[in-house]
Design an enzyme around this catalytic site. Structure first.
Site, mmCIF file in Angstrom:
data_model
loop_
_atom_site.group_PDB
_atom_site.id
_atom_site.type_symbol
_atom_site.label_atom_id
_atom_site.label_comp_id
_atom_site.label_asym_id
_atom_site.label_seq_id
_atom_site.Cartn_x
_atom_site.Cartn_y
_atom_site.Cartn_z
ATOM 1 C CE LYS A 141 -2.477 1.743 3.711
ATOM 2 N NZ LYS A 141 -2.343 2.966 3.606
ATOM 3 C CG ASP A 164 -4.605 4.652 1.764
ATOM 4 O OD1 ASP A 164 -5.914 4.975 1.287
ATOM 5 O OD2 ASP A 164 -4.403 4.403 2.728
ATOM 6 C CE LYS A 184 -7.437 6.972 4.257
ATOM 7 N NZ LYS A 184 -5.878 6.343 4.090
ATOM 8 C CG ASP A 216 -11.961 17.738 -5.792
ATOM 9 O OD1 ASP A 216 -12.900 18.531 -5.948
ATOM 10 O OD2 ASP A 216 -10.756 18.011 -5.657
ATOM 11 C CB THR A 260 -9.217 3.049 11.911
ATOM 12 O OG1 THR A 260 -7.950 3.333 11.067
ATOM 13 C CG2 THR A 260 -10.061 1.993 11.086
ATOM 14 N NE ARG A 279 1.881 3.660 12.997
ATOM 15 C CZ ARG A 279 0.995 4.389 13.387
ATOM 16 N NH1 ARG A 279 1.312 5.443 14.062
ATOM 17 N NH2 ARG A 279 -0.324 4.374 13.100
HETATM 18 O O1 C5P Z 1 1.032 2.148 10.911
HETATM 19 P P1 C5P Z 1 -0.557 1.416 10.914
HETATM 20 O O2 C5P Z 1 -0.639 0.117 10.644
HETATM 21 O O3 C5P Z 1 -1.568 2.203 11.781
HETATM 22 O O4 C5P Z 1 -0.811 1.874 9.542
HETATM 23 C C1 C5P Z 1 -2.357 1.900 8.751
HETATM 24 C C2 C5P Z 1 -2.493 2.319 7.523
HETATM 25 O O5 C5P Z 1 -3.732 2.200 7.423
HETATM 26 C C3 C5P Z 1 -1.652 3.703 7.361
HETATM 27 O O6 C5P Z 1 -1.248 3.908 6.056
HETATM 28 C C4 C5P Z 1 -3.269 4.448 7.068
HETATM 29 O O7 C5P Z 1 -2.992 5.648 6.356
HETATM 30 C C5 C5P Z 1 -4.061 3.468 6.759
HETATM 31 N N1 C5P Z 1 -5.723 3.520 6.920
HETATM 32 C C6 C5P Z 1 -5.950 3.735 8.340
HETATM 33 N N2 C5P Z 1 -7.286 4.001 8.448
HETATM 34 C C7 C5P Z 1 -8.188 4.277 7.480
HETATM 35 C C8 C5P Z 1 -7.641 4.098 6.236
HETATM 36 C C9 C5P Z 1 -6.429 3.624 6.059
HETATM 37 O O8 C5P Z 1 -5.178 3.855 9.371
HETATM 38 N N3 C5P Z 1 -9.448 4.394 7.759
#
Ligand code: C5P
Length: 241
Positions: free
Chosen positions: A36, A63, A65, A68, A118, A209
């Site tokens: 991603k 990703d 997002k 517009d 989230t 992460r």
């Molecule tokens: O590091 P972590 O596991 O929190 O990363 C979650 C990934 O999912 C990030 O790239 C974040 O931008 C993406 N994401 C998210 N919540 C959403 C949509 C995408 O955390 N609703």
């Protein structure tokens, strides 16, 4: 859409530079993962990097997002439709979803709607002016998006069971906020372990992460793949790992 052909594990390459993302992608080569790419990389040469990944046969999730006015979303999605990416995110506002689905046309690109980020809880939703809490907003946006022909939805694992029960089976659920037992939540507020999320109804897990920040990212990815191997959705919304 059905999620069968796309790996269940999606790794967020949230790295500051393309060489660092390339190094992480290289370490994950050979594992059944989708990669991603988000804003951080897309704006620093990441789209050329994505093109290279696609040429190498790696499944990629853009990703971006998008959100517009409808014409801008539709034309933006049309520009990406034949790029070769597997997934593209848009915010799941009704106008935006309809425009994205129109822009995708018959291409293989799968549009995912982000219901409510989230990182947001009910307090954040109220601060942003939402009339309803997170759960009701997610349910309403998901129903609208499914009716508009969305391919999948991004939601928290805590909403997955209810969404799975209410949405057509062809709508995939893509779930970030995944934290293997013992790892730090960071800014994510609605988290579950990988196995919990699959049992709750997730088709794909997005992990950033906990893999990118691990001393051995491939080992961290393999541990998650092992945790979810053979795990499938259960009907009970309060599924335990
Ligand atoms: O590091 P972590 O596991 O929190 O990363 C979650 C990934 O999912 C990030 O790239 C974040 O931008 C993406 N994401 C998210 N919540 C959403 C949509 C995408 O955390 N609703």
């Amino acid at each position: 859409m059905s999620g069968e052909a796309v790996p269940r594990l999606i790794v967020a390459l949230d790295m500051p530079t393309v060489p660092e993302a390339e190094a992480l992608a290289e370490r994950l080569a050979g594992l059944p993962v989708c990669l991603k790419i988000g804003h951080q990389l897309a704006y620093t040469g990441g789209l050329d990097f994505v093109a290279r990944l696609i040429r190498a046969g790696r499944p990629v999730f853009l990703d971006l997002k998008l959100h517009d006015i409808p014409r801008t979303v539709e034309e933006g999605v049309r520009s990406l439709a034949d790029f070769g990416a597997t997934f593209l995110t848009v915010h799941a506002y009704p106008q935006t979803v309809r425009a994205a689905v129109a822009g995708r046309g018959n291409s293989p690109l799968r549009i995912l709607g982000v219901t409510v980020l989230t990182s947001m809880d009910d307090h954040d939703a109220a601060a942003a002016g939402y009339r309803e809490g997170v759960a009701a907003t997610v349910a309403a946006r998901a129903a609208d998006a499914a009716a508009a022909g969305i391919d999948g939805l991004v939601c928290a694992a805590t909403e997955a069971a209810d969404l799975r029960a209410s949405l057509p089976p062809g709508v995939s659920l893509v779930v970030p906020g995944i934290r293997p037992a013992g790892s730090a939540a960071g800014d994510q507020k609605r988290v579950m372990t990988p196995a919990q999320a699959i049992r709750a109804g997730a088709d794909h897990l997005v992990v950033g992460r906990p893999i990118a920040g691990a001393a051995d990212p491939a080992a961290a990815a393999r541990a998650i793949l092992a945790e979810i191997e053979g795990v499938s959705r259960v009907a009970a919304p309060d599924a335990k790992p």
